[in-house]
Design a protein around this motif. Structure first.
Motif, PDB file in Angstrom:
ATOM      1  N   ARG A 174       0.806  -1.220   0.000  1.00  0.00           N
ATOM      2  CA  ARG A 174       0.000   0.000   0.000  1.00  0.00           C
ATOM      3  C   ARG A 174       0.839   1.270   0.000  1.00  0.00           C
ATOM      4  O   ARG A 174       0.468   2.267  -0.614  1.00  0.00           O
ATOM      5  CB  ARG A 174      -0.956  -0.011   1.195  1.00  0.00           C
ATOM      6  CG  ARG A 174      -2.028  -1.085   1.070  1.00  0.00           C
ATOM      7  CD  ARG A 174      -2.944  -1.112   2.278  1.00  0.00           C
ATOM      8  NE  ARG A 174      -4.011  -2.104   2.117  1.00  0.00           N
ATOM      9  CZ  ARG A 174      -3.865  -3.381   2.355  1.00  0.00           C
ATOM     10  NH1 ARG A 174      -2.698  -3.838   2.793  1.00  0.00           N
ATOM     11  NH2 ARG A 174      -4.859  -4.226   2.190  1.00  0.00           N
ATOM     12  N   ASP A 175       1.942   1.260   0.720  1.00  0.00           N
ATOM     13  CA  ASP A 175       2.806   2.436   0.752  1.00  0.00           C
ATOM     14  C   ASP A 175       3.747   2.426  -0.441  1.00  0.00           C
ATOM     15  O   ASP A 175       4.171   1.369  -0.910  1.00  0.00           O
ATOM     16  CB  ASP A 175       3.625   2.468   2.051  1.00  0.00           C
ATOM     17  CG  ASP A 175       2.739   2.592   3.280  1.00  0.00           C
ATOM     18  OD1 ASP A 175       1.706   3.280   3.191  1.00  0.00           O
ATOM     19  OD2 ASP A 175       3.068   1.993   4.317  1.00  0.00           O
ATOM     20  N   ARG A 176       4.066   3.601  -0.927  1.00  0.00           N
ATOM     21  CA  ARG A 176       4.966   3.703  -2.063  1.00  0.00           C
ATOM     22  C   ARG A 176       6.312   3.052  -1.735  1.00  0.00           C
ATOM     23  O   ARG A 176       6.885   3.311  -0.673  1.00  0.00           O
ATOM     24  CB  ARG A 176       5.169   5.174  -2.447  1.00  0.00           C
ATOM     25  CG  ARG A 176       5.837   5.387  -3.800  1.00  0.00           C
ATOM     26  CD  ARG A 176       5.916   6.860  -4.125  1.00  0.00           C
ATOM     27  NE  ARG A 176       4.587   7.447  -4.272  1.00  0.00           N
ATOM     28  CZ  ARG A 176       3.863   7.419  -5.390  1.00  0.00           C
ATOM     29  NH1 ARG A 176       4.355   6.810  -6.465  1.00  0.00           N
ATOM     30  NH2 ARG A 176       2.676   7.981  -5.434  1.00  0.00           N
ATOM     31  N   ARG A 209       0.589   1.336  -9.544  1.00  0.00           N
ATOM     32  CA  ARG A 209      -0.563   2.201  -9.754  1.00  0.00           C
ATOM     33  C   ARG A 209      -0.226   3.665  -9.461  1.00  0.00           C
ATOM     34  O   ARG A 209       0.727   3.959  -8.754  1.00  0.00           O
ATOM     35  CB  ARG A 209      -1.729   1.739  -8.882  1.00  0.00           C
ATOM     36  CG  ARG A 209      -2.255   0.362  -9.264  1.00  0.00           C
ATOM     37  CD  ARG A 209      -3.376  -0.072  -8.341  1.00  0.00           C
ATOM     38  NE  ARG A 209      -3.904  -1.383  -8.722  1.00  0.00           N
ATOM     39  CZ  ARG A 209      -4.725  -2.105  -7.962  1.00  0.00           C
ATOM     40  NH1 ARG A 209      -5.130  -1.632  -6.784  1.00  0.00           N
ATOM     41  NH2 ARG A 209      -5.151  -3.284  -8.373  1.00  0.00           N
ATOM     42  N   GLU A 210      -1.054   4.563 -10.001  1.00  0.00           N
ATOM     43  CA  GLU A 210      -0.783   5.990  -9.847  1.00  0.00           C
ATOM     44  C   GLU A 210      -0.857   6.446  -8.397  1.00  0.00           C
ATOM     45  O   GLU A 210      -0.223   7.430  -8.015  1.00  0.00           O
ATOM     46  CB  GLU A 210      -1.770   6.801 -10.700  1.00  0.00           C
ATOM     47  CG  GLU A 210      -1.558   6.631 -12.201  1.00  0.00           C
ATOM     48  CD  GLU A 210      -2.497   7.523 -13.009  1.00  0.00           C
ATOM     49  OE1 GLU A 210      -3.300   8.246 -12.373  1.00  0.00           O
ATOM     50  OE2 GLU A 210      -2.413   7.506 -14.248  1.00  0.00           O
ATOM     51  N   ASP A 211      -1.648   5.745  -7.570  1.00  0.00           N
ATOM     52  CA  ASP A 211      -1.786   6.139  -6.166  1.00  0.00           C
ATOM     53  C   ASP A 211      -0.640   5.636  -5.293  1.00  0.00           C
ATOM     54  O   ASP A 211      -0.641   5.816  -4.073  1.00  0.00           O
ATOM     55  CB  ASP A 211      -3.119   5.655  -5.585  1.00  0.00           C
ATOM     56  CG  ASP A 211      -3.274   4.131  -5.656  1.00  0.00           C
ATOM     57  OD1 ASP A 211      -2.342   3.451  -6.120  1.00  0.00           O
ATOM     58  OD2 ASP A 211      -4.341   3.636  -5.249  1.00  0.00           O
ATOM     59  N   GLY A 212       0.365   5.002  -5.924  1.00  0.00           N
ATOM     60  CA  GLY A 212       1.526   4.530  -5.182  1.00  0.00           C
ATOM     61  C   GLY A 212       1.448   3.077  -4.756  1.00  0.00           C
ATOM     62  O   GLY A 212       2.427   2.515  -4.260  1.00  0.00           O
ATOM     63  N   VAL A 213       0.281   2.448  -4.925  1.00  0.00           N
ATOM     64  CA  VAL A 213       0.115   1.037  -4.565  1.00  0.00           C
ATOM     65  C   VAL A 213       0.833   0.152  -5.573  1.00  0.00           C
ATOM     66  O   VAL A 213       0.755   0.379  -6.788  1.00  0.00           O
ATOM     67  CB  VAL A 213      -1.380   0.658  -4.484  1.00  0.00           C
ATOM     68  CG1 VAL A 213      -1.552  -0.856  -4.310  1.00  0.00           C
ATOM     69  CG2 VAL A 213      -2.053   1.398  -3.333  1.00  0.00           C
ATOM     70  N   THR A 214       1.553  -0.853  -5.078  1.00  0.00           N
ATOM     71  CA  THR A 214       2.205  -1.843  -5.931  1.00  0.00           C
ATOM     72  C   THR A 214       1.443  -3.152  -5.827  1.00  0.00           C
ATOM     73  O   THR A 214       1.263  -3.678  -4.730  1.00  0.00           O
ATOM     74  CB  THR A 214       3.666  -2.067  -5.520  1.00  0.00           C
ATOM     75  OG1 THR A 214       4.379  -0.825  -5.583  1.00  0.00           O
ATOM     76  CG2 THR A 214       4.347  -3.082  -6.431  1.00  0.00           C
TER      77      THR A 214
END
Length: 224
Positions: A174-176, A209-214
């Motif tokens: 969840r965190d970048r 993803r653009e929201d930083g989720v991998t």
């Protein structure tokens, strides 16, 4: 909103879950709650703190540093995790530094109280031993990774360690993901990690993803 008492807090810590009411009350009277700001040291490598520190909220990073100042990330601590028991048991300085990664609240239990808890409660002593064994197994995996895997394998294993299932049962981080942090975990340069991450994305092993989720794809486990 009510403020939780020390007794309420320790009842939420798995390490103390088997204490009797009397033992729990004794520990509650002995613990101190302390807040660490981001970047503050909870324990410091090479020094003694004579305490057990249990994470209540937040997140902390376990790091070791060599004589040249090079840093290696050994692990991440989350709520319920604890540190300091090794130094309390063998009376040696801490083997690593634990630094708050975000604002982190911990419960502090001193040496005398810790020593009194163990013989009075075999379940707690077993929990401490189990935690030590888990750390040893984690260290064995890291040694194996450094010795036997190439950079792709080490990056893949680090990403899999970060990942958690979401509500759709997808493995996600969840965190970048910091390339520098991964580099410090696996003993590689930041530039190499960036190239490997880009290649894994291009080949469909991960999705950024653009929201930083991998998002971790099932295929990644075949590398790690």
């Amino acid at each position: 909103m009510s403020i939780l008492s020390n007794l309420d807090l320790i009842r939420r810590v798995p390490l103390f879950s088997t204490l009797t009411q009397a033992q729990a009350e004794s520990v509650a009277d002995a613990v101190i709650k302390k807040r660490f700001k981001r970047g503050e040291c909870i324990v410091e490598q090479g020094k003694k703190s004579n305490m057990l520190a249990i994470v209540l909220t937040g997140r902390a990073r376990v790091v070791t540093t060599d004589a040249r100042g090079r840093e290696v990330i050994l692990a991440t601590m989350n709520p319920g995790d604890y540190v300091g028991e090794m130094s309390l048991i063998d009376n040696q300085p801490h083997s690593a530094t634990v630094r708050a990664e975000v604002q982190t609240d911990v419960l502090i239990l001193g040496r005398v109280e810790f020593a009194r808890c163990l013989p009075e409660n075999t379940s707690m002593a077993y929990a401490v031993m189990k935690g030590l064994v888990q750390r040893l197994r984690h260290a064995d995996r890291k040694i194996e990774s450094l010795a036997l895997m190439d950079v792709y394998g080490r990056v893949a294993r680090a990403l899999l360690e970060f990942a958690q299932p979401d509500k759709n049962d997808e493995l996600v981080i969840r965190d970048r993901v910091s390339r520098q942090d991964v580099a410090k975990m696996i003993g590689a340069s930041r530039e190499m990690v960036s190239r490997v991450m880009k290649d894994l994305e291009d080949r469909g092993f991960i999705e950024l993803r653009e929201d930083g989720v991998t998002v971790i794809k099932d295929r990644l486990s075949s590398i790690g």
